[in-house]
Design a protein around this motif. Structure first.
Motif, PDB file in Angstrom:
ATOM      1  N   VAL A   1      41.676  51.847  51.648  1.00 15.40           N
ATOM      2  CA  VAL A   1      40.269  51.667  52.021  1.00 15.40           C
ATOM      3  C   VAL A   1      39.794  50.336  51.470  1.00 15.40           C
ATOM      4  O   VAL A   1      40.279  49.860  50.432  1.00 15.40           O
ATOM      5  CB  VAL A   1      39.359  52.807  51.489  1.00 15.40           C
ATOM      6  CG1 VAL A   1      39.760  54.150  52.073  1.00 15.40           C
ATOM      7  CG2 VAL A   1      39.392  52.859  49.979  1.00 15.40           C
ATOM      8  N   GLY A   2      38.852  49.733  52.154  1.00 11.29           N
ATOM      9  CA  GLY A   2      38.303  48.462  51.713  1.00 11.29           C
ATOM     10  C   GLY A   2      37.349  48.638  50.542  1.00 11.29           C
ATOM     11  O   GLY A   2      36.884  49.744  50.248  1.00 11.29           O
ATOM     12  N   ARG A   3      37.032  47.540  49.887  1.00 13.62           N
ATOM     13  CA  ARG A   3      36.189  47.578  48.697  1.00 13.62           C
ATOM     14  C   ARG A   3      34.798  48.118  48.996  1.00 13.62           C
ATOM     15  O   ARG A   3      34.196  48.824  48.185  1.00 13.62           O
ATOM     16  CB  ARG A   3      36.081  46.167  48.111  1.00 13.62           C
ATOM     17  CG  ARG A   3      35.187  46.088  46.877  1.00 13.62           C
ATOM     18  CD  ARG A   3      35.117  44.672  46.335  1.00 13.62           C
ATOM     19  NE  ARG A   3      34.256  44.587  45.162  1.00 13.62           N
ATOM     20  CZ  ARG A   3      34.649  44.785  43.922  1.00 13.62           C
ATOM     21  NH1 ARG A   3      35.909  45.085  43.680  1.00 13.62           N
ATOM     22  NH2 ARG A   3      33.808  44.692  42.904  1.00 13.62           N
ATOM     23  N   HIS A   4      34.280  47.795  50.176  1.00 12.38           N
ATOM     24  CA  HIS A   4      32.900  48.165  50.494  1.00 12.38           C
ATOM     25  C   HIS A   4      32.817  49.345  51.469  1.00 12.38           C
ATOM     26  O   HIS A   4      31.731  49.638  51.973  1.00 12.38           O
ATOM     27  CB  HIS A   4      32.171  46.965  51.082  1.00 12.38           C
ATOM     28  CG  HIS A   4      32.253  45.740  50.231  1.00 12.38           C
ATOM     29  ND1 HIS A   4      31.772  45.692  48.944  1.00 12.38           N
ATOM     30  CD2 HIS A   4      32.802  44.513  50.470  1.00 12.38           C
ATOM     31  CE1 HIS A   4      31.992  44.494  48.423  1.00 12.38           C
ATOM     32  NE2 HIS A   4      32.616  43.761  49.331  1.00 12.38           N
ATOM     33  N   ALA A   5      33.941  50.001  51.734  1.00 15.44           N
ATOM     34  CA  ALA A   5      33.942  51.092  52.707  1.00 15.44           C
ATOM     35  C   ALA A   5      33.080  52.260  52.242  1.00 15.44           C
ATOM     36  O   ALA A   5      32.346  52.865  53.033  1.00 15.44           O
ATOM     37  CB  ALA A   5      35.373  51.559  52.964  1.00 15.44           C
ATOM     38  N   GLY A   6      33.155  52.596  50.951  1.00 16.33           N
ATOM     39  CA  GLY A   6      32.357  53.709  50.442  1.00 16.33           C
ATOM     40  C   GLY A   6      30.869  53.442  50.535  1.00 16.33           C
ATOM     41  O   GLY A   6      30.088  54.330  50.913  1.00 16.33           O
TER      42      GLY A   6
END
Length: 519
Positions: free
Chosen positions: A116-121
């Motif tokens: 998952v990407g860093r800013h996905a959450g």
């Protein structure tokens, strides 16, 4: 942003109960308001009388915003003037719950170790909150249109609620980057919400009308439902939300996982003697929450007390409205009925504080902070009872201060304090039920908020629409004396206190027998 939609499904899976509950409960509120308005003001003359009395009342404008006309739609939009605040609060709390709370509990680090990407959450939390707000606005518009009001105004009203939720979802995203803990982020977000309300109130009630344009709550009113809709105002909300989300992404990129942009104040090398007990620790953890709740409700109490001065004149020529107020607030004079209904609202708000204070137990457990405390000579019962005592006594302080503020604004001094404290048994029932959920089903402890939402729906919408007494009786608030003006009875109070005590005891016994922590 890789993995955003996978995390979005996770967010929706975790909030599969909470999101539908608040959407349904808040959707029912405008429907109930519309039915009450149509019953209380059946003709143009009665609506015009209401408009003449309240359009220029500074107290009413501060509370609900500007009243643009005397049609049913205008009165409905004005009656729903506080709903954008509630929508904004829910949106920012939802975003913080799925960002900073997840990070604080260590779960974000686990999901971040996958693809998952860093800013996905962060993106998933904002999309979920904004999507829920949009669904809420569309449901409000569709429901009101089905009841016969103009569709354009109905959807403008609903999307105004959505607009406020979108912006404060962005505020929650930014706040989550600034502090080390979720409680601090919530404090910043709620502070922003209060500031927005004050800007809107100052702009609508004073000569500096431009102040309302600085507030997203003011934008919801400036959309002008049923009064020549300004659809372009929605673009302000979309732009502000996008700007806040972009700011949150940039801020998130500048900090380490688990860190914050605002520096944490270093603590003492050794604890004070006054902090060496579970009671003192619980107070240290929860005192800020109590101060914020007390300040906000005291401010609302001042507004509601000021409004009470005008209630008698507003109802003098409209028996139908007086009957509605008496039904919600109990028998007696109209002003007493209004104040009694106000005390019920404050009781429901205090129950929200009590639930939050009780659920702090579960938050401490889930974050792993309970184990170090319980590894000392502190027992489970003492640890849990300390937080329970804060919820019980804190709700009493909250109601007493709010009753004092309402009475001061109305001009009766402290005489409304007993009326406010009369709500305590029902408040304690909610705290007891929250404790029972923590002990018996800790994974579903957040369902205590759903119980509060159900009681809110029964006490406000159900009472106004004359639902069956058997259904209304589910809410503990329906069994309390309607003070001032009503007759106090000790029997229901004793029953409610016993129910609260039994639920709390069940929770404590179950907590003592189960594993800690439970995921």
């Amino acid at each position: 942003m890789t993995g955003t939609f996978a995390l979005l499904r996770l967010v929706l899976r975790r909030d599969r109960l909470l999101l539908p509950l608040w959407i349904i409960a808040l959707t029912a509120a405008p429907m109930g308001y519309l039915s009450s308005i149509e019953a209380a003001y059946p003709d143009e003359a009665s609506r015009q009388h209401f408009y003449d009395l309240n359009a220029s009342s500074a107290t009413f404008v501060v509370r609900n915003g500007p009243l643009y006309g005397s049609s049913v739609g205008n009165l409905l939009a004005w009656q729903c003037g506080f709903v954008p605040v509630v929508a904004g609060l829910i949106a920012l709390l939802t975003v913080i719950r799925h960002t900073r709370t997840e990070e604080e509990a260590g779960r974000r680090e686990l999901t971040g170790a996958t693809v998952v990407g860093r800013h996905a959450g962060l993106a998933a939390a904002v999309i979920a909150a904004c999507g829920a707000c949009l669904a809420y606005g569309v449901l409000v518009g569709a429901g009101l249109s089905a009841q016969g009001v103009p569709a354009a105004g109905a959807f403008a009203l609903g999307l105004g609620f959505s607009l406020c939720g979108w912006v404060f979802a962005g505020v929650g995203a930014v706040a989550a980057q600034l502090t080390w803990g979720a409680s601090g982020a919530r404090g910043i977000g709620i502070g922003g919400l209060v500031l927005a309300f004050l800007l809107r109130a100052a702009g609508d009630s004073g000569p500096a009308g431009w102040l309302s344009w600085l507030s997203p709550i003011g934008w919801a009113h400036r959309l002008r439902p049923f009064a020549g809709e300004r659809w372009w105002v929605l673009a302000l909300g979309v732009f502000a939300t996008a700007l806040l989300f972009a700011a949150a992404v940039l801020l998130s990129a500048r900090r380490d996982l688990g860190a914050a942009l605002l520096p944490a104040r270093p603590g003492r090398a050794t604890a004070k003697a006054s902090l060496r007990s579970p009671w003192a620790l619980a107070w240290r953890l929860q005192r800020g929450t109590l101060v914020v709740w007390t300040g906000c409700l005291a401010l609302v109490g001042l507004l509601m007390g000021g409004v009470a001065k005008n209630v008698a004149g507003m109802m003098r020529d409209n028996p139908a409205v007086a009957e509605v107020f008496s039904r919600v607030g109990g028998g007696g004079a109209v002003t007493d009925a209004y104040l009694a209904g106000t005390m019920t609202l404050f009781g429901l708000a205090a129950a929200g504080y009590a639930v939050q204070a009780t659920l702090k137990l579960r938050a401490e457990e889930a974050a792993g902070r309970a184990e170090p405390v319980l590894a000392t000579a502190v027992g489970r019962l003492g640890w849990a009872a300390a937080h329970g005592l804060i919820a019980v006594l804190g709700s009493a302080v909250l109601l007493a201060v709010t009753g004092l503020a309402t009475g001061a604004a109305y001009g009766t001094g402290a005489s409304l304090v007993p009326a406010a404290l009369a709500q305590l048994p029902a408040v304690w029932v909610l705290a007891g039920l929250a404790a029972a959920l923590i002990g018996l089903a800790p994974r579903f402890a957040a369902a205590a908020w759903g119980l509060l939402g159900a009681f809110l729906l029964l006490s406000l919408v159900g009472t106004a629409l004359r639902w069956s007494p058997a259904v209304l009786g589910i809410s503990p608030f329906q069994h309390l004396a309607r003070l001032p003006g009503g007759t106090f009875s000790a029997v229901p109070v004793l029953w409610l206190v016993l129910i609260a005590g039994a639920a709390g005891a069940v929770g404590l016994i179950a907590l003592r027998r189960r594993d800690i922590p439970v995921g």
